[in-house]
Design a protein around this motif. Structure first.
Motif, PDB file in Angstrom:
ATOM      1  N   LEU A 137       5.975   7.448  -8.993  1.00  0.00           N
ATOM      2  CA  LEU A 137       6.586   6.511  -8.047  1.00  0.00           C
ATOM      3  C   LEU A 137       6.458   7.040  -6.624  1.00  0.00           C
ATOM      4  CD1 LEU A 137       9.824   5.454  -9.976  1.00  0.00           C
ATOM      5  CD2 LEU A 137       7.612   4.286  -9.871  1.00  0.00           C
ATOM      6  N   LYS A 138       6.583   8.341  -6.445  1.00  0.00           N
ATOM      7  CA  LYS A 138       6.400   8.927  -5.108  1.00  0.00           C
ATOM      8  C   LYS A 138       4.974   8.692  -4.606  1.00  0.00           C
ATOM      9  CE  LYS A 138       9.840  12.668  -5.314  1.00  0.00           C
ATOM     10  NZ  LYS A 138      10.489  12.405  -6.597  1.00  0.00           N
ATOM     11  N   ARG A 139       4.009   8.681  -5.496  1.00  0.00           N
ATOM     12  CA  ARG A 139       2.626   8.464  -5.089  1.00  0.00           C
ATOM     13  C   ARG A 139       2.429   7.081  -4.470  1.00  0.00           C
ATOM     14  NH1 ARG A 139      -1.558   8.974  -9.435  1.00  0.00           N
ATOM     15  NH2 ARG A 139      -2.952   9.076  -7.624  1.00  0.00           N
ATOM     16  N   LEU A 140       3.282   6.125  -4.844  1.00  0.00           N
ATOM     17  CA  LEU A 140       3.139   4.764  -4.302  1.00  0.00           C
ATOM     18  C   LEU A 140       3.214   4.754  -2.780  1.00  0.00           C
ATOM     19  CD1 LEU A 140       5.394   2.757  -6.807  1.00  0.00           C
ATOM     20  CD2 LEU A 140       2.893   2.834  -6.754  1.00  0.00           C
ATOM     21  N   ALA A 141       3.990   5.677  -2.218  1.00  0.00           N
ATOM     22  CA  ALA A 141       4.141   5.708  -0.759  1.00  0.00           C
ATOM     23  C   ALA A 141       2.905   6.257  -0.057  1.00  0.00           C
ATOM     24  CB  ALA A 141       5.364   6.550  -0.377  1.00  0.00           C
ATOM     25  N   LEU A 142       1.969   6.851  -0.795  1.00  0.00           N
ATOM     26  CA  LEU A 142       0.793   7.485  -0.204  1.00  0.00           C
ATOM     27  C   LEU A 142      -0.440   6.595  -0.206  1.00  0.00           C
ATOM     28  CD1 LEU A 142       1.145  10.969  -1.931  1.00  0.00           C
ATOM     29  CD2 LEU A 142       1.619  10.448   0.471  1.00  0.00           C
ATOM     30  N   ALA A 190       8.390  15.573   2.695  1.00  0.00           N
ATOM     31  CA  ALA A 190       7.100  16.260   2.694  1.00  0.00           C
ATOM     32  C   ALA A 190       5.967  15.315   2.341  1.00  0.00           C
ATOM     33  CB  ALA A 190       7.137  17.434   1.710  1.00  0.00           C
ATOM     34  N   VAL A 191       6.170  14.497   1.321  1.00  0.00           N
ATOM     35  CA  VAL A 191       5.142  13.535   0.910  1.00  0.00           C
ATOM     36  C   VAL A 191       4.824  12.565   2.038  1.00  0.00           C
ATOM     37  CG1 VAL A 191       4.716  11.579  -0.631  1.00  0.00           C
ATOM     38  CG2 VAL A 191       5.588  13.730  -1.561  1.00  0.00           C
ATOM     39  N   LYS A 192       5.858  12.144   2.748  1.00  0.00           N
ATOM     40  CA  LYS A 192       5.667  11.178   3.833  1.00  0.00           C
ATOM     41  C   LYS A 192       4.967  11.797   5.041  1.00  0.00           C
ATOM     42  CE  LYS A 192       8.256   8.038   6.867  1.00  0.00           C
ATOM     43  NZ  LYS A 192       9.566   7.398   7.124  1.00  0.00           N
ATOM     44  N   MET A 193       5.325  13.048   5.392  1.00  0.00           N
ATOM     45  CA  MET A 193       4.915  13.607   6.673  1.00  0.00           C
ATOM     46  C   MET A 193       3.636  14.431   6.613  1.00  0.00           C
ATOM     47  SD  MET A 193       7.399  12.439   8.540  1.00  0.00           S
ATOM     48  CE  MET A 193       7.178  13.300  10.089  1.00  0.00           C
ATOM     49  N   ALA A 194       3.283  14.965   5.433  1.00  0.00           N
ATOM     50  CA  ALA A 194       2.267  16.019   5.375  1.00  0.00           C
ATOM     51  C   ALA A 194       0.860  15.518   5.118  1.00  0.00           C
ATOM     52  CB  ALA A 194       2.648  17.029   4.290  1.00  0.00           C
ATOM     53  N   ASP A 195      -0.100  16.227   5.703  1.00  0.00           N
ATOM     54  CA  ASP A 195      -1.493  16.150   5.246  1.00  0.00           C
ATOM     55  C   ASP A 195      -1.708  17.154   4.111  1.00  0.00           C
ATOM     56  OD1 ASP A 195      -2.566  14.274   7.269  1.00  0.00           O
ATOM     57  OD2 ASP A 195      -2.071  15.895   8.669  1.00  0.00           O
ATOM     58  N   LYS A 196      -1.004  18.293   4.194  1.00  0.00           N
ATOM     59  CA  LYS A 196      -1.037  19.313   3.152  1.00  0.00           C
ATOM     60  C   LYS A 196       0.394  19.796   2.917  1.00  0.00           C
ATOM     61  CE  LYS A 196      -5.545  19.718   2.487  1.00  0.00           C
ATOM     62  NZ  LYS A 196      -6.282  20.701   3.300  1.00  0.00           N
ATOM     63  N   ILE A 197       0.682  20.126   1.665  1.00  0.00           N
ATOM     64  CA  ILE A 197       1.981  20.691   1.304  1.00  0.00           C
ATOM     65  C   ILE A 197       1.749  22.085   0.723  1.00  0.00           C
ATOM     66  CG2 ILE A 197       3.997  20.504  -0.220  1.00  0.00           C
ATOM     67  CD1 ILE A 197       3.689  17.468  -0.109  1.00  0.00           C
ATOM     68  N   ALA A 198       2.516  23.045   1.215  1.00  0.00           N
ATOM     69  CA  ALA A 198       2.505  24.400   0.658  1.00  0.00           C
ATOM     70  C   ALA A 198       3.846  24.606  -0.031  1.00  0.00           C
ATOM     71  CB  ALA A 198       2.297  25.439   1.762  1.00  0.00           C
ATOM     72  N   LEU A 199       3.836  24.672  -1.357  1.00  0.00           N
ATOM     73  CA  LEU A 199       5.065  24.784  -2.133  1.00  0.00           C
ATOM     74  C   LEU A 199       5.271  26.239  -2.560  1.00  0.00           C
ATOM     75  CD1 LEU A 199       7.494  23.510  -3.531  1.00  0.00           C
ATOM     76  CD2 LEU A 199       6.001  22.869  -5.421  1.00  0.00           C
ATOM     77  N   PHE A 200       6.439  26.791  -2.215  1.00  0.00           N
ATOM     78  CA  PHE A 200       6.729  28.202  -2.444  1.00  0.00           C
ATOM     79  C   PHE A 200       7.835  28.405  -3.471  1.00  0.00           C
ATOM     80  CE2 PHE A 200       4.805  28.068   1.727  1.00  0.00           C
ATOM     81  CZ  PHE A 200       4.017  29.208   1.763  1.00  0.00           C
TER      82      PHE A 200
END
Length: 374
Positions: A246-251, A203-213
Motif C-alpha cells: 500500500l505504501k508503494r501506491l504513493a510512489l 521517508a517514502v514520500k521525500m526520498a530518492d534513496k533511503i538508508a535504513l540503519f
C-alpha cells in the motif's frame, strides 16, 4: 555528490566500545535526497553530525563533490552545508530577515544582495516576504518558523543540505503541506540533501534513496520502491511494515499504470452508439466526455441495456470523478473507494480524457516489479 566509505564512529565508556556507525558505505548522487531512517539509537543522527564536522570520525572517509572532508577548513565546511534542525533554533531577538541573512552576512555579502536573497528564499518556502521579513519568530506559528529554518539553511545557496527530523515538531496537517512545498522547492533547486527521519511514510514520500540503519549498521540502501518491494532482511521487512504494498501506491504515477486505449464517447452521442461500442470491445462501462474532451461521467452496459429512457448519453450517465496522469496510485485508489467504483477516467494536463485506471491495472503495475526480478 557525497561519498561515504567504511565510515565508523566508536564511543568508549567504562572500557566498553559502542559503534554508533559501523563501516557504513554509500554514495548520494548530486541533486538526490537521501533519508537516513531507522529506530532511535541506530546511528543516523551521528552520521549526519559527522557529515557536518560536528563530531569527528573514528575511521573511514567522507568526500563531498570529490573533496575529502579533511581538506575543508571547518568554518568553510559548515558554511557550505545548510543545516536544518528539528528545534529550528531561530534567534528570538532578530527579525526573520536577520535570521535568514546570518550566513550571507558571515560571507560578507553586501546589504542589497543579502536583502534580495532573504526575500527570495522566503518566497521559495511559501512565505510572503512583504508580510514576514520584519516580523519576529515569536509572531510566527511553529510551521512558519520551520519554513524560516529551511530558508536560513539555503540562503547562501549551499550545494549540500542536511536536515535532522526537520518536520518532526510540526502538526500533521502543516507537516504534509510543508513536505509538499519542500518537494516542489527541491524540484527547482536540486540540492544534495541528507535527511534524518524515523517515519517510514515520510521517508517514502521525500526520498530518492533511503538508508535504513540498525545499531549503527546500514541494513539497506535503495530507492523507496526497491526498499518496499524487495526488503533485504527480515528487519527491513518488519520496519517498513506489512502494508508495504500500500505504501508503494504513493510512489507510482497513474500515467504509468493506466490503460491508454480505453474507449469513450461524447455526451451528445446516443445510447445505441454506446451499447454498440461496448459490445464491440467487450466493455461493461464507458466514459462520457463533454465537447472539449473532458470526462464528465460514465454509463454502464447493464443500465443502458435495461432500457434507460434517454435520447443522449448526457441524460443517461452517472457523474464521476477523474484522476490526473500525474496523480499517484494512492490518490486513484482513494477516489475509487470514495466513489464505490473499480476504475476511473484519467486526464492529461489540460483536463482532457487520456485513458483510464482500474484496480486490475494497479495490481498488474505493482506486480511488474516482481516479474522483472524473475
Amino acid at each position: 555528490m557525497i561519498d561515504i566509505e567504511n565510515l565508523s564512529k566508536v564511543f568508549s565508556s567504562n572500557n566498553r566500545d559502542t559503534f554508533a556507525a559501523d563501516r557504513v558505505s554509500m554514495r548520494i548522487a548530486a541533486g538526490e535526497t537521501c533519508v537516513l531512517l531507522g529506530p532511535s539509537g541506530c546511528g543516523k543522527t551521528t552520521i549526519l553530525k559527522m557529515l557536518n564536522g560536528l563530531i569527528p570520525r573514528t575511521s573511514g572517509t567522507i568526500r563531498i563533490n570529490g573533496r575529502d572532508l579533511d581538506d575543508f577548513d571547518i568554518a568553510e565546511l559548515r558554511r557550505s552545508i545548510g543545516y536544518v534542525v528539528q528545534q529550528i533554533c531561530l534567534f528570538p531577538h532578530m527579525t526573520i530577515e536577520q535570521n535568514v541573512s546570518i550566513v550571507p552576512r558571515l560571507l560578507k555579502w553586501d546589504k542589497a544582495r543579502t536583502r534580495r536573497r532573504a526575500a527570495e528564499v522566503l518566497a521559495t518556502v511559501g512565505l510572503e516576504p512583504g508580510h514576514f521579513l520584519h516580523r519576529y519568530p515569536a509572531e510566527l506559528s511553529g510551521g512558519q518558523q520551520q519554513r524560516v529554518g529551511v530558508a536560513r539553511a539555503i540562503a547562501a545557496d549551499p550545494p549540500v543540505l542536511i536536515m535532522d527530523e526537520p518536520f518532526g515538531a510540526v502538526d500533521p496537517i502543516n507537516r504534509e503541506s510543508i513536505q509538499d512545498e519542500f518537494l516542489a522547492m527541491q524540484q527547482r533547486l536540486r540540492k544534495t540533501i541528507v535527511f534524518v527521519s524515523h517515519d517510514i511514510d515520510e521517508a517514502v514520500k521525500m526520498a530518492d534513496k533511503i538508508a535504513l540503519f540498525r545499531a549503527g549498521r546500514l541494513e539497506q540502501f535503495a530507492a523507496p520502491d526497491e526498499l518496499l518491494a524487495h526488503p533485504a532482511s527480515d528487519f527491513v521487512a518488519d520496519f517498513v511494515g506489512k502494508d508495504r504494498e500500500l505504501k508503494r501506491l504513493a510512489l507510482i504515477r497513474v500515467g504509468s499504470a493506466r490503460v491508454a486505449d480505453a474507449p469513450a464517447l461524447s455526451q451528445d452521442r446516443t445510447v445505441e452508439e454506446a451499447l454498440a461500442l461496448m459490445n464491440a470491445q467487450g466493455r461493461e462501462h464507458l466514459t462520457v466526455l463533454d465537447g472539449a474532451g473532458r470526462p464528465v461521467g460514465y454509463v454502464t452496459q447493464a443500465r443502458l441495456s435495461a432500457g434507460v429512457p434517454a435520447a443522449t448519453l448526457e441524460s443517461a450517465m452517472t457523474p464521476a470523478t477523474s484522476v490526473s496522469l500525474d496523480d499517484n496510485l494512492r490518490t486513484a485508489v482513494s477516489n475509487m473507494f470514495r466513489g464505490d467504483i473499480g476504475w476511473l477516467p484519467c486526464t492529461d494536463g489540460e483536463g482532457r480524457f487520456d485513458g483510464e485506471i482500474s484496480q486490475a491495472a494497479i495490481t498488474h503495475r505493482l506486480g511488474q516489479t516482481y516479474r522483472e526480478r524473475r
